[in-house]
Design a protein around this motif. Structure first.
Motif, PDB file in Angstrom:
ATOM      1  N   LEU A  57       0.876  -1.337   0.037  1.00  0.00           N
ATOM      2  CA  LEU A  57      -0.114   0.002  -0.166  1.00  0.00           C
ATOM      3  C   LEU A  57       0.922   1.253  -0.087  1.00  0.00           C
ATOM      4  N   THR A  58       2.219   1.426   0.681  1.00  0.00           N
ATOM      5  CA  THR A  58       2.727   2.435   0.816  1.00  0.00           C
ATOM      6  C   THR A  58       3.428   2.719  -0.579  1.00  0.00           C
ATOM      7  N   GLU A  67       0.813   4.019  -2.628  1.00  0.00           N
ATOM      8  CA  GLU A  67       0.548   5.746  -2.317  1.00  0.00           C
ATOM      9  C   GLU A  67       1.770   6.386  -2.880  1.00  0.00           C
ATOM     10  N   ALA A  86       1.203   6.761  -6.489  1.00  0.00           N
ATOM     11  CA  ALA A  86       0.193   7.935  -6.718  1.00  0.00           C
ATOM     12  C   ALA A  86       0.524   9.466  -6.498  1.00  0.00           C
ATOM     13  N   MET A  87       1.195   9.481  -5.615  1.00  0.00           N
ATOM     14  CA  MET A  87       1.637  11.146  -5.147  1.00  0.00           C
ATOM     15  C   MET A  87       2.808  11.625  -6.503  1.00  0.00           C
ATOM     16  N   ILE A 137      -7.116   3.305  -2.571  1.00  0.00           N
ATOM     17  CA  ILE A 137      -6.508   2.875  -1.380  1.00  0.00           C
ATOM     18  C   ILE A 137      -7.272   3.069  -0.184  1.00  0.00           C
ATOM     19  N   TYR A 138      -7.782   4.177   0.053  1.00  0.00           N
ATOM     20  CA  TYR A 138      -8.364   4.518   1.326  1.00  0.00           C
ATOM     21  C   TYR A 138      -9.748   4.102   1.773  1.00  0.00           C
ATOM     22  N   LYS A 188      -4.013  10.224  -9.875  1.00  0.00           N
ATOM     23  CA  LYS A 188      -3.610  10.285  -8.257  1.00  0.00           C
ATOM     24  C   LYS A 188      -4.935   9.977  -7.349  1.00  0.00           C
ATOM     25  N   TRP A 189      -5.773  10.683  -7.446  1.00  0.00           N
ATOM     26  CA  TRP A 189      -7.110  10.736  -6.694  1.00  0.00           C
ATOM     27  C   TRP A 189      -7.875   9.547  -6.871  1.00  0.00           C
ATOM     28  N   LEU A 233      -5.539   6.975  -4.879  1.00  0.00           N
ATOM     29  CA  LEU A 233      -5.814   7.370  -3.429  1.00  0.00           C
ATOM     30  C   LEU A 233      -7.045   7.004  -2.809  1.00  0.00           C
TER      31      LEU A 233
END
Length: 59
Positions: A25-26, A29, A32-33, A48-49, A41-42, A45
């Motif tokens: 997951l890291t 992330e 994505a950033m 993931i969340y 990106k969104w 993200l």
């Protein structure tokens, strides 16, 4: 600039979908950033969340 990442190889023989561990997951992330487009990106993200699937966002 090309960004890429590698996840460890998973055993897909059983055709069972598991959860991603915190290291994976890291990596998602961080990737994505670093993307250039806000929608990429969104989307990543939010997936993931919230745990939503790709088709749930695109429908």
């Amino acid at each position: 600039m090309t960004t890429s990442f590698r996840l460890s190889v998973r055993d897909f023989i059983q055709r069972i979908r598991g959860v991603f561990n915190s290291e994976e997951l890291t990596k998602f992330e961080v990737f994505a950033m670093q993307t250039k487009h806000a929608w990429q990106k969104w989307t990543l993200l939010l997936a993931i969340y919230t745990g939503a699937r790709r088709t749930e966002y695109t429908s």
